[in-house]
Design a protein around this motif. Structure first.
Motif, PDB file in Angstrom:
ATOM      1  N   PHE A  98       0.701  -1.119   0.249  1.00 54.04           N
ATOM      2  CA  PHE A  98       0.042  -0.319   0.009  1.00 54.04           C
ATOM      3  C   PHE A  98       0.975   0.988   0.171  1.00 54.04           C
ATOM      4  O   PHE A  98       1.896   1.820   1.219  1.00 54.04           O
ATOM      5  CB  PHE A  98      -1.452  -0.292   1.048  1.00 54.04           C
ATOM      6  N   CYS A 112       0.552   5.319   0.139  1.00 54.10           N
ATOM      7  CA  CYS A 112      -0.847   5.832   0.458  1.00 54.10           C
ATOM      8  C   CYS A 112      -0.175   7.623   0.128  1.00 54.10           C
ATOM      9  O   CYS A 112       0.647   8.027   0.672  1.00 54.10           O
ATOM     10  CB  CYS A 112      -1.064   6.232   1.824  1.00 54.10           C
ATOM     11  N   VAL A 147      -6.880   3.089  -7.072  1.00 53.36           N
ATOM     12  CA  VAL A 147      -8.089   3.325  -6.287  1.00 53.36           C
ATOM     13  C   VAL A 147      -7.989   4.642  -6.024  1.00 53.36           C
ATOM     14  O   VAL A 147      -6.765   5.043  -5.159  1.00 53.36           O
ATOM     15  CB  VAL A 147      -8.093   2.395  -4.648  1.00 53.36           C
ATOM     16  N   ASP A 155      -9.633   8.187  -4.548  1.00 50.60           N
ATOM     17  CA  ASP A 155     -11.098   8.597  -4.537  1.00 50.60           C
ATOM     18  C   ASP A 155     -11.714  10.092  -5.263  1.00 50.60           C
ATOM     19  O   ASP A 155     -10.618  10.953  -5.605  1.00 50.60           O
ATOM     20  CB  ASP A 155     -10.189  10.364  -2.711  1.00 50.60           C
ATOM     21  N   ILE A 194     -14.742   4.402   1.069  1.00 52.25           N
ATOM     22  CA  ILE A 194     -13.004   4.350   1.429  1.00 52.25           C
ATOM     23  C   ILE A 194     -13.794   2.280   0.696  1.00 52.25           C
ATOM     24  O   ILE A 194     -12.931   1.494   0.462  1.00 52.25           O
ATOM     25  CB  ILE A 194     -12.435   4.532   1.978  1.00 52.25           C
ATOM     26  N   LEU A 246     -12.069   0.052  -2.616  1.00 46.67           N
ATOM     27  CA  LEU A 246     -10.975  -0.548  -1.922  1.00 46.67           C
ATOM     28  C   LEU A 246     -11.565  -2.734  -1.769  1.00 46.67           C
ATOM     29  O   LEU A 246     -11.094  -3.571  -2.078  1.00 46.67           O
ATOM     30  CB  LEU A 246     -10.754  -0.764  -0.471  1.00 46.67           C
ATOM     31  N   LEU A 273      -0.595  -1.893  -4.975  1.00 43.30           N
ATOM     32  CA  LEU A 273      -2.346  -1.095  -5.083  1.00 43.30           C
ATOM     33  C   LEU A 273      -1.915   0.570  -3.920  1.00 43.30           C
ATOM     34  O   LEU A 273      -0.853   0.729  -3.486  1.00 43.30           O
ATOM     35  CB  LEU A 273      -3.255  -1.555  -3.850  1.00 43.30           C
ATOM     36  N   GLN A 274      -2.338   1.756  -4.795  1.00 42.23           N
ATOM     37  CA  GLN A 274      -1.566   2.593  -4.943  1.00 42.23           C
ATOM     38  C   GLN A 274      -2.814   3.378  -4.540  1.00 42.23           C
ATOM     39  O   GLN A 274      -4.374   3.619  -5.184  1.00 42.23           O
ATOM     40  CB  GLN A 274      -1.478   3.595  -6.236  1.00 42.23           C
ATOM     41  N   PHE A 275      -2.892   4.485  -3.911  1.00 37.05           N
ATOM     42  CA  PHE A 275      -4.196   4.499  -2.915  1.00 37.05           C
ATOM     43  C   PHE A 275      -4.406   6.516  -2.827  1.00 37.05           C
ATOM     44  O   PHE A 275      -3.434   6.919  -2.562  1.00 37.05           O
ATOM     45  CB  PHE A 275      -5.072   4.267  -1.690  1.00 37.05           C
ATOM     46  N   LEU A 302      -5.845   9.692  -1.821  1.00 33.40           N
ATOM     47  CA  LEU A 302      -6.981   9.985  -0.304  1.00 33.40           C
ATOM     48  C   LEU A 302      -7.059  11.242  -0.348  1.00 33.40           C
ATOM     49  O   LEU A 302      -6.352  12.244  -0.468  1.00 33.40           O
ATOM     50  CB  LEU A 302      -6.762   9.229   0.613  1.00 33.40           C
TER      51      LEU A 302
END
Length: 163
Positions: free
Chosen positions: A3, A5, A52, A54, A132, A136, A158-160, A162
């Motif tokens: 992850f 973030c 992923v 936002d 969120i 996910l 996974l690049q999140f 947010l």
């Protein structure tokens, strides 16, 4: 799965009002550099990278910058049929899978069509909330599975994004 973030609330705190766009772009470029450097340790690094993102109302002012950043990261990881693959999920009130890793199984493979898909995602409505869990869950159920093109013999990342 790794992850990585980005908390974009802190991004806003770092930017002076006067030069907000310039400073934000500098920060995004710095994050891109860090990500590219991480991958450049092994020039043969091949990954399955799922974004992923936002897509709630709070990101609408920076939407184009965010999408451009995603495209820049995709370029940095050297995508292609025999190279790294990317997938993209975005979420607000609902989660939407724009494409999964099977995008790279298509013949002929056209890189710019993938980038065009990313850049064409519409700006989120201000009424969109931040669910969120839905983003996910969709990534887990419909991206990080072999039937959706995930390759078990490469690293899954996974690049999140947010806000």
């Amino acid at each position: 799965t790794v992850f990585w973030c980005i908390d974009r609330y802190r991004t806003r705190d770092l930017c002076a009002k006067k030069n907000e766009q310039t400073n934000k772009q500098k920060l995004w470029n710095s994050l891109l550099f860090i990500f590219a450097f991480f991958l450049s340790e092994d020039p043969n690094c091949i990954i399955d990278l799922a974004f992923v993102i936002d897509a709630s109302g709070s990101v609408s002012d920076d939407w184009e910058t965010l999408l451009t950043f995603v495209v820049d990261v995709a370029r940095a990881v050297n995508i292609g049929p025999e190279r790294s693959h990317i997938a993209l999920v975005y979420f607000g009130n609902q989660a939407v899978k724009l494409f999964d890793f099977t995008e790279f199984d298509q013949t002929p493979y056209i890189e710019r069509s993938i980038f065009s898909k990313i850049l064409s995602i519409g700006r989120p409505l201000s009424s969109e909330m931040t669910f969120i869990n839905r983003g996910l869950k969709l990534a887990n159920d419909e991206v990080f599975q072999t039937q959706f093109g995930m390759r078990p013999n490469v690293k899954q990342v996974l690049q999140f994004e947010l806000t």
